[in-house]
Write a protein that holds these residues in place. Structure first.
Motif, PDB file in Angstrom:
ATOM      1  N   THR A  15       0.664  -1.202   0.069  1.00 14.86           N
ATOM      2  CA  THR A  15      -0.077   0.000  -0.065  1.00 14.86           C
ATOM      3  C   THR A  15       0.938   1.241  -0.060  1.00 14.86           C
ATOM      4  OG1 THR A  15      -0.330  -0.154   2.405  1.00 14.86           O
ATOM      5  CG2 THR A  15      -2.126  -0.800   0.903  1.00 14.86           C
ATOM      6  N   PHE A  18       2.083   1.664  -3.519  1.00 15.19           N
ATOM      7  CA  PHE A  18       1.029   2.345  -4.450  1.00 15.19           C
ATOM      8  C   PHE A  18       0.772   3.755  -4.042  1.00 15.19           C
ATOM      9  CE2 PHE A  18      -0.653  -2.081  -5.087  1.00 15.19           C
ATOM     10  CZ  PHE A  18      -0.085  -2.301  -6.214  1.00 15.19           C
ATOM     11  N   HIS A  19       0.876   4.116  -2.980  1.00 16.28           N
ATOM     12  CA  HIS A  19       0.719   5.558  -2.473  1.00 16.28           C
ATOM     13  C   HIS A  19       1.895   6.320  -2.836  1.00 16.28           C
ATOM     14  CE1 HIS A  19       0.016   9.225  -0.335  1.00 16.28           C
ATOM     15  NE2 HIS A  19       1.274   9.258   0.141  1.00 16.28           N
ATOM     16  N   LEU A  21       3.257   5.808  -5.615  1.00 14.52           N
ATOM     17  CA  LEU A  21       3.255   5.909  -7.237  1.00 14.52           C
ATOM     18  C   LEU A  21       2.047   6.430  -7.525  1.00 14.52           C
ATOM     19  CD1 LEU A  21       4.465   2.098  -7.849  1.00 14.52           C
ATOM     20  CD2 LEU A  21       5.746   4.380  -8.159  1.00 14.52           C
ATOM     21  N   SER A  22       1.201   6.892  -6.594  1.00 17.17           N
ATOM     22  CA  SER A  22      -0.129   7.738  -6.979  1.00 17.17           C
ATOM     23  C   SER A  22      -0.172   9.040  -7.258  1.00 17.17           C
ATOM     24  CB  SER A  22      -1.063   7.300  -5.981  1.00 17.17           C
ATOM     25  OG  SER A  22      -0.735   8.004  -4.860  1.00 17.17           O
ATOM     26  N   PHE A  88       7.382  -7.774  -4.479  1.00 16.24           N
ATOM     27  CA  PHE A  88       6.258  -7.857  -5.486  1.00 16.24           C
ATOM     28  C   PHE A  88       6.818  -7.960  -6.629  1.00 16.24           C
ATOM     29  CE2 PHE A  88       6.107  -4.404  -1.925  1.00 16.24           C
ATOM     30  CZ  PHE A  88       5.527  -5.077  -1.017  1.00 16.24           C
ATOM     31  N   PRO A  89       6.919  -9.256  -7.055  1.00  8.48           N
ATOM     32  CA  PRO A  89       7.486  -9.505  -8.599  1.00  8.48           C
ATOM     33  C   PRO A  89       6.297  -9.044  -9.652  1.00  8.48           C
ATOM     34  CG  PRO A  89       7.401 -11.464  -7.298  1.00  8.48           C
ATOM     35  CD  PRO A  89       6.814 -10.618  -6.313  1.00  8.48           C
ATOM     36  N   ALA A  94       5.802  -4.180 -14.687  1.00 10.60           N
ATOM     37  CA  ALA A  94       4.397  -3.205 -15.186  1.00 10.60           C
ATOM     38  C   ALA A  94       4.680  -1.796 -15.429  1.00 10.60           C
ATOM     39  CB  ALA A  94       3.278  -3.733 -13.976  1.00 10.60           C
TER      40      ALA A  94
ATOM     41  N   THR B  15      -2.214   6.562 -12.229  1.00 14.37           N
ATOM     42  CA  THR B  15      -1.672   7.318 -10.735  1.00 14.37           C
ATOM     43  C   THR B  15      -3.321   7.150  -9.797  1.00 14.37           C
ATOM     44  OG1 THR B  15      -2.480   9.394 -11.870  1.00 14.37           O
ATOM     45  CG2 THR B  15      -0.312   9.075 -11.375  1.00 14.37           C
ATOM     46  N   PHE B  18      -3.337   3.495  -8.933  1.00 18.48           N
ATOM     47  CA  PHE B  18      -2.354   3.404  -7.930  1.00 18.48           C
ATOM     48  C   PHE B  18      -2.879   3.876  -6.359  1.00 18.48           C
ATOM     49  CE2 PHE B  18       1.395   2.849 -10.468  1.00 18.48           C
ATOM     50  CZ  PHE B  18       1.509   1.620 -10.534  1.00 18.48           C
ATOM     51  N   HIS B  19      -3.480   5.138  -6.496  1.00 20.66           N
ATOM     52  CA  HIS B  19      -4.205   5.681  -5.509  1.00 20.66           C
ATOM     53  C   HIS B  19      -5.265   4.725  -5.285  1.00 20.66           C
ATOM     54  CE1 HIS B  19      -6.313   8.393  -2.897  1.00 20.66           C
ATOM     55  NE2 HIS B  19      -7.690   8.197  -3.298  1.00 20.66           N
ATOM     56  N   LEU B  21      -5.281   1.604  -5.058  1.00 21.47           N
ATOM     57  CA  LEU B  21      -4.612   0.324  -4.486  1.00 21.47           C
ATOM     58  C   LEU B  21      -3.977   0.739  -3.216  1.00 21.47           C
ATOM     59  CD1 LEU B  21      -3.771  -1.281  -7.836  1.00 21.47           C
ATOM     60  CD2 LEU B  21      -5.355  -2.033  -6.374  1.00 21.47           C
ATOM     61  N   SER B  22      -3.942   2.144  -2.840  1.00 17.35           N
ATOM     62  CA  SER B  22      -2.976   2.485  -1.805  1.00 17.35           C
ATOM     63  C   SER B  22      -3.659   2.365  -0.617  1.00 17.35           C
ATOM     64  CB  SER B  22      -2.642   3.870  -1.884  1.00 17.35           C
ATOM     65  OG  SER B  22      -3.725   4.709  -1.946  1.00 17.35           O
ATOM     66  N   ASP B  23      -4.898   2.144  -0.485  1.00 18.89           N
ATOM     67  CA  ASP B  23      -5.540   1.751   0.940  1.00 18.89           C
ATOM     68  C   ASP B  23      -5.559   0.133   1.265  1.00 18.89           C
ATOM     69  OD1 ASP B  23      -7.530   3.086   2.911  1.00 18.89           O
ATOM     70  OD2 ASP B  23      -8.468   1.131   2.211  1.00 18.89           O
ATOM     71  N   PRO B  24      -5.434  -0.064   2.429  1.00 18.38           N
ATOM     72  CA  PRO B  24      -5.532  -1.435   2.755  1.00 18.38           C
ATOM     73  C   PRO B  24      -6.755  -2.290   2.469  1.00 18.38           C
ATOM     74  CG  PRO B  24      -4.639  -0.477   4.520  1.00 18.38           C
ATOM     75  CD  PRO B  24      -5.093   0.587   3.423  1.00 18.38           C
ATOM     76  N   LEU B  27      -7.303  -2.452  -1.264  1.00 14.91           N
ATOM     77  CA  LEU B  27      -6.304  -3.466  -1.823  1.00 14.91           C
ATOM     78  C   LEU B  27      -6.831  -4.677  -1.604  1.00 14.91           C
ATOM     79  CD1 LEU B  27      -3.658  -4.218  -3.397  1.00 14.91           C
ATOM     80  CD2 LEU B  27      -2.472  -3.851  -1.225  1.00 14.91           C
ATOM     81  N   ILE B  91      -0.105  -5.420 -14.352  1.00 18.06           N
ATOM     82  CA  ILE B  91      -0.352  -4.795 -13.022  1.00 18.06           C
ATOM     83  C   ILE B  91      -1.203  -5.942 -12.227  1.00 18.06           C
ATOM     84  CG2 ILE B  91      -1.816  -3.014 -11.823  1.00 18.06           C
ATOM     85  CD1 ILE B  91       0.971  -1.781 -12.407  1.00 18.06           C
ATOM     86  N   ALA B  94       0.787  -8.716 -10.975  1.00 15.50           N
ATOM     87  CA  ALA B  94       1.787  -8.558 -10.082  1.00 15.50           C
ATOM     88  C   ALA B  94       0.746  -8.481  -8.757  1.00 15.50           C
ATOM     89  CB  ALA B  94       2.372  -7.047 -10.424  1.00 15.50           C
ATOM     90  N   LEU B  95      -0.444  -8.103  -8.656  1.00 22.81           N
ATOM     91  CA  LEU B  95      -1.107  -8.356  -7.615  1.00 22.81           C
ATOM     92  C   LEU B  95      -1.339  -9.485  -7.188  1.00 22.81           C
ATOM     93  CD1 LEU B  95      -3.899  -5.300  -7.931  1.00 22.81           C
ATOM     94  CD2 LEU B  95      -2.022  -5.324  -6.333  1.00 22.81           C
ATOM     95  N   ARG B  97       0.443 -12.008  -7.363  1.00 22.74           N
ATOM     96  CA  ARG B  97       1.498 -12.584  -6.862  1.00 22.74           C
ATOM     97  C   ARG B  97       2.235 -12.132  -5.751  1.00 22.74           C
ATOM     98  NH1 ARG B  97       5.280 -12.024 -12.104  1.00 22.74           N
ATOM     99  NH2 ARG B  97       6.710 -13.130 -11.002  1.00 22.74           N
ATOM    100  N   ALA B  98       1.592 -10.768  -5.425  1.00 23.04           N
ATOM    101  CA  ALA B  98       2.191 -10.281  -4.042  1.00 23.04           C
ATOM    102  C   ALA B  98       2.079 -11.149  -2.875  1.00 23.04           C
ATOM    103  CB  ALA B  98       1.426  -8.851  -4.015  1.00 23.04           C
ATOM    104  N   SER B  99       3.075 -11.165  -2.274  1.00 24.23           N
ATOM    105  CA  SER B  99       3.409 -12.197  -0.966  1.00 24.23           C
ATOM    106  C   SER B  99       2.619 -11.750   0.091  1.00 24.23           C
ATOM    107  CB  SER B  99       4.787 -12.418  -0.732  1.00 24.23           C
ATOM    108  OG  SER B  99       5.389 -11.163  -0.595  1.00 24.23           O
ATOM    109  N   GLU B 100       1.990 -10.423   0.449  1.00 23.15           N
ATOM    110  CA  GLU B 100       1.518 -10.310   1.639  1.00 23.15           C
ATOM    111  C   GLU B 100       0.185 -10.856   1.565  1.00 23.15           C
ATOM    112  OE1 GLU B 100       0.928  -5.878   2.334  1.00 23.15           O
ATOM    113  OE2 GLU B 100       3.152  -5.551   1.447  1.00 23.15           O
TER     114      GLU B 100
END
Lengths: 102, 102
Positions: A15, A18-19, A21-22, A88-89, A94, B15, B18-19, B21-24, B27, B91, B94-95, B97-100
């Motif tokens: 997050t 992404f912030h 990059l926003s 974050f592969p 991307a 942008t 990304f904005h 996606l920047s909030d938990p 996301l 994009i 990548a989401l 695959r993200a490990s979180e």
């Protein structure tokens, strides 16, 4: 000496990335750094007020997107490619492929 | 009837994505929708105040990340996979695959 916070590899949050990059200015800085991998901060948005540029560089650094090297009066900024690619592969790939103009 | 803004394919900005996606919360919604592709809004964060959920759904929709279908009193939400894959290839992968953890 003021401590400059940079998150460790495992502390980089998606997050926060992404912030970072926003914002159009920060996204442009990152995409420029992906092409020209090692840049002096002074050459990026040189016509922008220094305080505004410093804010954007700080957001990028504190999110874990960039690392800043201080060499005397000069600051160099690089993308943390290895950290981002392992955490974050595909995110950086991307960004490289995104069709919006710089 | 109130118009629900959804950007056209060419108007989706990186942008804004990304904005969104920047909030938990947002996301997590997106990552759940990438697994379970067609979901009733009512089942996502059902214990969250409706106004807060509506805000998050609106940010996702207005950024171009999701499309909302209104069926009577029910709203369904889906990721705009085709639009995002063609506008910003990689994009969504990548989401995925993200490990979180979700």
């Amino acid at each position: 000496m003021r401590t400059r916070f940079e998150p460790h590899h495992d502390e980089i949050r998606l997050t926060a990335v992404f912030h970072a990059l926003s914002d159009p200015v920060r996204l442009n800085i990152v995409r420029k750094l992906l092409v020209d991998t090692d840049v002096s901060c002074a050459t990026l948005y040189a016509d922008m007020p220094k305080s505004t540029r410093s804010y954007h560089f700080r957001v990028l650094r504190e999110s874990g997107v960039t690392r800043t090297f201080v060499e005397g009066a000069h600051h160099r900024i690089v993308i943390r490619c290895d950290d981002l690619d392992s955490r974050f592969p595909g995110i950086l790939d991307a960004l490289r492929r995104a069709s919006e103009p710089l």
